[in-house]
Design a protein around this motif. Sequence first.
Motif, PDB file in Angstrom:
ATOM      1  N   LEU A  94       0.831  -1.205   0.000  1.00 52.30           N
ATOM      2  CA  LEU A  94       0.000   0.000   0.000  1.00 52.30           C
ATOM      3  C   LEU A  94       0.859   1.246   0.000  1.00 52.30           C
ATOM      4  O   LEU A  94       0.543   2.242  -0.651  1.00 52.30           O
ATOM      5  N   ASP A 132     -22.477  -9.453   3.306  1.00 51.92           N
ATOM      6  CA  ASP A 132     -23.910  -9.285   3.597  1.00 51.92           C
ATOM      7  C   ASP A 132     -24.405  -7.922   3.115  1.00 51.92           C
ATOM      8  O   ASP A 132     -25.506  -7.802   2.586  1.00 51.92           O
ATOM      9  N   LEU A 133     -23.560  -6.908   3.325  1.00 51.90           N
ATOM     10  CA  LEU A 133     -23.959  -5.547   2.960  1.00 51.90           C
ATOM     11  C   LEU A 133     -24.116  -5.400   1.439  1.00 51.90           C
ATOM     12  O   LEU A 133     -25.129  -4.894   0.965  1.00 51.90           O
ATOM     13  N   VAL A 134     -23.110  -5.832   0.696  1.00 49.17           N
ATOM     14  CA  VAL A 134     -23.170  -5.599  -0.754  1.00 49.17           C
ATOM     15  C   VAL A 134     -24.065  -6.605  -1.470  1.00 49.17           C
ATOM     16  O   VAL A 134     -24.642  -6.287  -2.503  1.00 49.17           O
ATOM     17  N   ALA A 157     -15.959  -1.822  -6.176  1.00 51.38           N
ATOM     18  CA  ALA A 157     -16.481  -1.550  -4.834  1.00 51.38           C
ATOM     19  C   ALA A 157     -16.059  -2.661  -3.869  1.00 51.38           C
ATOM     20  O   ALA A 157     -15.577  -2.383  -2.762  1.00 51.38           O
ATOM     21  N   SER A 190      -9.551  -3.865   0.160  1.00 48.60           N
ATOM     22  CA  SER A 190      -8.210  -3.281   0.099  1.00 48.60           C
ATOM     23  C   SER A 190      -7.999  -2.248   1.203  1.00 48.60           C
ATOM     24  O   SER A 190      -6.907  -2.139   1.756  1.00 48.60           O
ATOM     25  N   TRP A 191      -9.029  -1.498   1.506  1.00 47.73           N
ATOM     26  CA  TRP A 191      -8.901  -0.456   2.528  1.00 47.73           C
ATOM     27  C   TRP A 191      -8.680  -1.045   3.920  1.00 47.73           C
ATOM     28  O   TRP A 191      -8.236  -0.353   4.828  1.00 47.73           O
ATOM     29  N   LYS A 220     -12.515  -8.953  15.899  1.00 42.89           N
ATOM     30  CA  LYS A 220     -13.085  -9.523  14.677  1.00 42.89           C
ATOM     31  C   LYS A 220     -11.956 -10.041  13.791  1.00 42.89           C
ATOM     32  O   LYS A 220     -10.952  -9.351  13.595  1.00 42.89           O
ATOM     33  N   ARG A 260      -5.658  -0.361   5.989  1.00 34.54           N
ATOM     34  CA  ARG A 260      -5.497   0.925   6.662  1.00 34.54           C
ATOM     35  C   ARG A 260      -6.041   0.929   8.085  1.00 34.54           C
ATOM     36  O   ARG A 260      -5.780   1.850   8.833  1.00 34.54           O
ATOM     37  N   TRP A 261      -6.857  -0.046   8.433  1.00 34.60           N
ATOM     38  CA  TRP A 261      -7.439   0.014   9.772  1.00 34.60           C
ATOM     39  C   TRP A 261      -7.460  -1.330  10.488  1.00 34.60           C
ATOM     40  O   TRP A 261      -7.404  -1.394  11.710  1.00 34.60           O
ATOM     41  N   SER A 316     -12.433  -2.355  -3.149  1.00 38.49           N
ATOM     42  CA  SER A 316     -12.158  -1.181  -2.320  1.00 38.49           C
ATOM     43  C   SER A 316     -12.376  -1.504  -0.847  1.00 38.49           C
ATOM     44  O   SER A 316     -11.562  -1.166   0.011  1.00 38.49           O
ATOM     45  N   LEU A 317     -13.501  -2.172  -0.576  1.00 33.19           N
ATOM     46  CA  LEU A 317     -13.798  -2.556   0.807  1.00 33.19           C
ATOM     47  C   LEU A 317     -12.672  -3.404   1.382  1.00 33.19           C
ATOM     48  O   LEU A 317     -12.195  -3.167   2.486  1.00 33.19           O
ATOM     49  N   ASP A 328     -19.342  -9.495   6.939  1.00 33.17           N
ATOM     50  CA  ASP A 328     -20.175  -8.296   7.084  1.00 33.17           C
ATOM     51  C   ASP A 328     -20.300  -7.565   5.743  1.00 33.17           C
ATOM     52  O   ASP A 328     -21.383  -7.145   5.345  1.00 33.17           O
ATOM     53  N   TYR A 329     -19.169  -7.379   5.096  1.00 37.63           N
ATOM     54  CA  TYR A 329     -19.161  -6.676   3.808  1.00 37.63           C
ATOM     55  C   TYR A 329     -19.976  -7.455   2.764  1.00 37.63           C
ATOM     56  O   TYR A 329     -20.712  -6.875   1.973  1.00 37.63           O
ATOM     57  N   ARG A 373     -26.998  -7.767  -0.861  1.00 38.34           N
ATOM     58  CA  ARG A 373     -28.390  -7.320  -1.028  1.00 38.34           C
ATOM     59  C   ARG A 373     -28.492  -6.169  -2.016  1.00 38.34           C
ATOM     60  O   ARG A 373     -29.509  -6.018  -2.691  1.00 38.34           O
TER      61      ARG A 373
END
Lengths: 192, 192
Positions: free
Chosen positions: B102, B181-183, B152, B158-159, B170, B162-163, B155-156, B178-179, B185
């Motif tokens: 990165l 499930d979010l995308v 998208a 790869s980022w 987790k 950073r955190w 991005s989720l 989690d990601y 739907r």
Amino acid sequence: MQDPRAEILRKAAELFAQKGYSESSLNELARAMNYSKGAIYNYFSSKQEIYDAIIIFTLTGLYETAAKAVKEADPPVERLRHYMMAHARFLADNYDCFVTMLVGFSGMANAELKDDALRLRDAHEGLLRQILAAGIADGSFRGIDAAMTGRAVLSLLSWMVRWFKPGGKKSAEDVAQDYFDLVLRGMQPREG
Amino acid sequence: MQDPRAEILRKAAELFAQKGYSESSLNELARAMNYSKGAIYNYFSSKQEIYDAIIIFTLTGLYETAAKAVKEADPPVERLRHYMMAHARFLADNYDCFVTMLVGFSGMANAELKDDALRLRDAHEGLLRQILAAGIADGSFRGIDAAMTGRAVLSLLSWMVRWFKPGGKKSAEDVAQDYFDLVLRGMQPREG
């Protein structure tokens, strides 16, 4: 020159984004601006101080732009859309600053400014979480985890700095709109 | 030491991730490994060559891990889930390599390896687009833009570098779930 301080930051971000922070020098910056190095020292005492100021400028502007955009919008779904659009627009308008910031957030030297930067970043993320919490409360969003979902939204927007180039076919706001459409449905309650 | 080359890469990534590439030296690397600098020169001719090798190792492993995970899964929705899980797991297992990458993807010096790196990155993204295209074709996903949606998802993931810190509350796969499930739907057709 109206605001030499702002102009120095703008030009320095351009240089750092192009060549990297370590590879850039105040001599080059001065040359690019037709300044003497002494003229720059009137405003900043070192390259590091300029770098730190760029980070604070970027995070302040990001937060304030988003806060302003959100203030005018209602209900939560609209507020989320405005937040994402404002973030993307500010990123495109201050692209070099974001590239500089991405290269080394942890590169800040001034401990006090570093704390300021973390506070600003948290404020920007907090604004988003408030929107999500309001939407969960009024039933616009299903019972999502606001922290996780906020992080997902910011990941999408933040990673743009790695691939998005201003002036291309899609504007930053077009991209934000696509992302908004994608995540919104994942956040909404199932339709009965 | 079984595979000194791999061990040098691993230790170098640890050093680069901690101190930054510019601030790291082969002397430090040798010291950290209880090697002589000469022993390292048996395998790599410079710090830059080690950096380049880390990038290729990381991108190769990322693609191969995802390709393997996807191969065993069916239909497209499951393949997407496996892809995201494998990406997250590989990121957590090779965290320092991702941090190194990165910090400066564009920092690669060897032009041929740079092309290899771009090809590997494209292969990893291509794999995802194929999954999305298959899902659109068989009706699992609505008529989304596979390129935008793939970007998208990446991005989720790869980022995260950073955190996300390995070893926290987790796991990387929890986050990926989690990601997902979010995308998911946002990608599915509206229920009738």
